[in-house]
Write a protein that holds these residues in place. Structure first.
Motif, PDB file in Angstrom:
ATOM      1  N   GLY A 239       0.819  -1.273  -0.013  1.00  0.00           N
ATOM      2  CA  GLY A 239       0.133  -0.082   0.071  1.00  0.00           C
ATOM      3  C   GLY A 239       0.690   1.170   0.056  1.00  0.00           C
ATOM      4  N   GLY A 240       0.593   2.177  -0.766  1.00  0.00           N
ATOM      5  CA  GLY A 240       1.238   3.603  -0.678  1.00  0.00           C
ATOM      6  C   GLY A 240       2.459   3.492  -1.436  1.00  0.00           C
ATOM      7  N   ILE A 241       2.763   2.769  -2.204  1.00  0.00           N
ATOM      8  CA  ILE A 241       4.013   2.640  -2.986  1.00  0.00           C
ATOM      9  C   ILE A 241       4.327   3.998  -3.662  1.00  0.00           C
ATOM     10  CG2 ILE A 241       3.034   1.829  -5.154  1.00  0.00           C
ATOM     11  CD1 ILE A 241       5.444   0.145  -5.671  1.00  0.00           C
ATOM     12  N   LEU A 242       3.192   4.720  -4.026  1.00  0.00           N
ATOM     13  CA  LEU A 242       3.315   6.266  -4.413  1.00  0.00           C
ATOM     14  C   LEU A 242       2.579   7.098  -3.425  1.00  0.00           C
ATOM     15  CD1 LEU A 242       2.839   6.162  -8.129  1.00  0.00           C
ATOM     16  CD2 LEU A 242       4.889   6.308  -7.020  1.00  0.00           C
ATOM     17  N   GLN A 243       3.131   8.403  -3.112  1.00  0.00           N
ATOM     18  CA  GLN A 243       2.520   9.254  -2.579  1.00  0.00           C
ATOM     19  C   GLN A 243       1.045   9.892  -3.314  1.00  0.00           C
ATOM     20  OE1 GLN A 243       4.695  12.677  -0.978  1.00  0.00           O
ATOM     21  NE2 GLN A 243       6.286  11.171  -0.325  1.00  0.00           N
ATOM     22  N   ASP A 244       0.204  10.294  -2.503  1.00  0.00           N
ATOM     23  CA  ASP A 244      -1.109  10.695  -3.171  1.00  0.00           C
ATOM     24  C   ASP A 244      -0.888  11.538  -4.547  1.00  0.00           C
ATOM     25  OD1 ASP A 244      -2.542   8.433  -1.734  1.00  0.00           O
ATOM     26  OD2 ASP A 244      -3.498  10.271  -0.532  1.00  0.00           O
ATOM     27  N   ASP A 245      -0.297  12.533  -4.303  1.00  0.00           N
ATOM     28  CA  ASP A 245       0.016  13.728  -5.146  1.00  0.00           C
ATOM     29  C   ASP A 245       0.530  12.920  -6.466  1.00  0.00           C
ATOM     30  OD1 ASP A 245       2.302  13.412  -3.565  1.00  0.00           O
ATOM     31  OD2 ASP A 245       2.898  15.596  -3.892  1.00  0.00           O
ATOM     32  N   GLU A 246       1.786  12.216  -6.088  1.00  0.00           N
ATOM     33  CA  GLU A 246       2.532  11.654  -7.329  1.00  0.00           C
ATOM     34  C   GLU A 246       1.473  10.777  -8.137  1.00  0.00           C
ATOM     35  OE1 GLU A 246       6.634  11.359  -4.874  1.00  0.00           O
ATOM     36  OE2 GLU A 246       5.311   9.373  -4.872  1.00  0.00           O
ATOM     37  N   ALA A 247       0.745  10.061  -7.327  1.00  0.00           N
ATOM     38  CA  ALA A 247      -0.137   8.872  -8.194  1.00  0.00           C
ATOM     39  C   ALA A 247      -1.259   9.817  -8.926  1.00  0.00           C
ATOM     40  CB  ALA A 247      -0.823   8.313  -7.090  1.00  0.00           C
ATOM     41  N   ASP A 248      -1.748  10.994  -8.096  1.00  0.00           N
ATOM     42  CA  ASP A 248      -2.580  11.965  -8.950  1.00  0.00           C
ATOM     43  C   ASP A 248      -2.077  12.371 -10.215  1.00  0.00           C
ATOM     44  OD1 ASP A 248      -4.502  11.419  -6.674  1.00  0.00           O
ATOM     45  OD2 ASP A 248      -4.278  13.140  -5.815  1.00  0.00           O
TER      46      ASP A 248
ATOM     47  N   HIS B 187      -5.555   3.043  -5.529  1.00  0.00           N
ATOM     48  CA  HIS B 187      -5.048   4.165  -6.251  1.00  0.00           C
ATOM     49  C   HIS B 187      -3.629   4.224  -5.288  1.00  0.00           C
ATOM     50  CE1 HIS B 187      -4.199   7.634  -8.317  1.00  0.00           C
ATOM     51  NE2 HIS B 187      -4.318   8.476  -7.250  1.00  0.00           N
ATOM     52  N   GLY B 188      -2.424   4.099  -6.106  1.00  0.00           N
ATOM     53  CA  GLY B 188      -0.888   4.189  -5.582  1.00  0.00           C
ATOM     54  C   GLY B 188      -0.674   2.936  -4.716  1.00  0.00           C
ATOM     55  N   SER B 189      -1.174   1.954  -4.917  1.00  0.00           N
ATOM     56  CA  SER B 189      -0.854   0.511  -4.405  1.00  0.00           C
ATOM     57  C   SER B 189       0.027   0.007  -5.632  1.00  0.00           C
ATOM     58  CB  SER B 189      -2.065  -0.269  -3.984  1.00  0.00           C
ATOM     59  OG  SER B 189      -2.691  -0.742  -5.153  1.00  0.00           O
ATOM     60  N   GLY B 190       0.675  -1.246  -4.833  1.00  0.00           N
ATOM     61  CA  GLY B 190       1.601  -2.227  -5.871  1.00  0.00           C
ATOM     62  C   GLY B 190       1.469  -3.695  -5.660  1.00  0.00           C
ATOM     63  N   PHE B 191       1.537  -4.243  -6.581  1.00  0.00           N
ATOM     64  CA  PHE B 191       1.545  -5.732  -6.523  1.00  0.00           C
ATOM     65  C   PHE B 191       2.586  -6.185  -7.321  1.00  0.00           C
ATOM     66  CE2 PHE B 191       0.257  -9.938  -8.124  1.00  0.00           C
ATOM     67  CZ  PHE B 191      -0.380 -10.347  -6.933  1.00  0.00           C
ATOM     68  N   ALA B 192       3.535  -7.377  -6.785  1.00  0.00           N
ATOM     69  CA  ALA B 192       4.283  -7.996  -7.475  1.00  0.00           C
ATOM     70  C   ALA B 192       4.402  -9.343  -7.256  1.00  0.00           C
ATOM     71  CB  ALA B 192       5.904  -7.209  -7.067  1.00  0.00           C
ATOM     72  N   PHE B 193       4.919 -10.080  -8.241  1.00  0.00           N
ATOM     73  CA  PHE B 193       5.065 -11.431  -8.444  1.00  0.00           C
ATOM     74  C   PHE B 193       6.035 -12.114  -9.134  1.00  0.00           C
ATOM     75  CE2 PHE B 193       2.173 -10.437 -12.097  1.00  0.00           C
ATOM     76  CZ  PHE B 193       2.604 -11.303 -12.965  1.00  0.00           C
TER      77      PHE B 193
ATOM     78  N   LEU C 132       7.376  11.048 -22.567  1.00  0.00           N
ATOM     79  CA  LEU C 132       6.475  11.346 -21.294  1.00  0.00           C
ATOM     80  C   LEU C 132       6.600  12.919 -20.794  1.00  0.00           C
ATOM     81  CD1 LEU C 132       8.073   8.013 -19.435  1.00  0.00           C
ATOM     82  CD2 LEU C 132       6.063   8.398 -21.101  1.00  0.00           C
ATOM     83  N   GLY C 133       5.157  13.136 -20.193  1.00  0.00           N
ATOM     84  CA  GLY C 133       5.214  14.536 -19.443  1.00  0.00           C
ATOM     85  C   GLY C 133       5.914  14.270 -18.269  1.00  0.00           C
ATOM     86  N   PRO C 134       6.127  15.827 -17.657  1.00  0.00           N
ATOM     87  CA  PRO C 134       6.630  15.693 -16.277  1.00  0.00           C
ATOM     88  C   PRO C 134       5.827  15.334 -15.112  1.00  0.00           C
ATOM     89  CG  PRO C 134       5.792  17.803 -17.089  1.00  0.00           C
ATOM     90  CD  PRO C 134       5.543  16.983 -18.374  1.00  0.00           C
ATOM     91  N   GLU C 135       4.546  15.010 -15.450  1.00  0.00           N
ATOM     92  CA  GLU C 135       3.574  14.296 -14.331  1.00  0.00           C
ATOM     93  C   GLU C 135       4.168  12.940 -14.366  1.00  0.00           C
ATOM     94  OE1 GLU C 135       1.110  17.165 -17.021  1.00  0.00           O
ATOM     95  OE2 GLU C 135       2.679  15.593 -17.300  1.00  0.00           O
TER      96      GLU C 135
END
Length: 197
Positions: free
Chosen positions: A22-31, A159-165, A63-66
């Motif tokens: 959870g929270g692999i990215l901060q909310d503003d980064e994910a947004d 939003h902003g979560s990660g999953f790896a396998f 890619l854009g700066p976002e």
């Protein structure tokens, strides 16, 4: 410089080796990244035997700066290091691609395992889906084998979560049909050194 956070990793071997974060990215980064994907990304439709989706490569696209930090060498190195640590990989992992996927209403990814002998070994997903609910569909489902009855776990693409396998003949998974909205995912794919390009 944006880097992923792995402070909230939960790992499991059921039904195959994987971890959630959870929270692999901060909310503003994910947004910011999600806004760019919605408004400026160079999507192309791809149709295969078990799925249909829109996609493009972050490595070969402008890619854009976002979102550019999410494909930076530093970000990729951080993802690679966590994959090696979590899955006890002794060798360096080589990057195959960083892709973006978009699923829209009615699209589904049926049960598959991603296994291609010698081509890909590990995958990390980052979800960009602000306010997503289970009722919208697009759920990541993990299976014990290639039959629907073997369903073990369901993961909401928060939003902003990660999953790896770890990719193997056992890594059966699918994404349920999108009922409402558009589901966005970044996909970091690696292979063990010496594997087929």
């Amino acid at each position: 410089m944006t880097l992923p956070s792995f402070d909230k990793v939960r790992s499991s071997t059921d039904p195959f080796p994987h971890f959630r974060v959870g929270g692999i990215l901060q909310d503003d980064e994910a947004d910011r990244a999600l806004h760019w994907l919605r408004t400026s990304a160079p999507w192309a439709l791809r149709v295969e035997s078990f799925y249909e989706q829109h996609e493009f490569s972050l490595i070969t696209s402008e890619l854009g700066p976002e979102i550019v930090d999410l494909a930076s060498p530093e970000f990729i190195t951080s993802v690679r290091s966590e994959l090696r640590r979590q899955f006890d990989v002794k060798d360096e992992l080589e990057l195959v691609d960083v892709g973006a996927h978009r699923l829209t209403s009615g699209q589904t990814i049926r049960i598959h395992n991603d296994f291609l002998e010698g081509r890909e070994s590990h995958r990390m997903l980052i979800q960009l889906n602000d306010g997503w609910t289970a009722e919208q569909g697009g759920l990541l489902m993990l299976f014990g084998d290639d039959q629907p009855e073997s369903l073990r776990h369901v993961v909401i693409p928060t939003h902003g979560s990660g999953f790896a396998f770890e990719i193997s003949p056992r890594s059966h998974h699918a994404v349920s049909s999108i009922r409402d909205g558009e589901r966005y995912t970044l996909v970091y794919t690696f292979r063990r050194p010496g594997e087929v390009r």
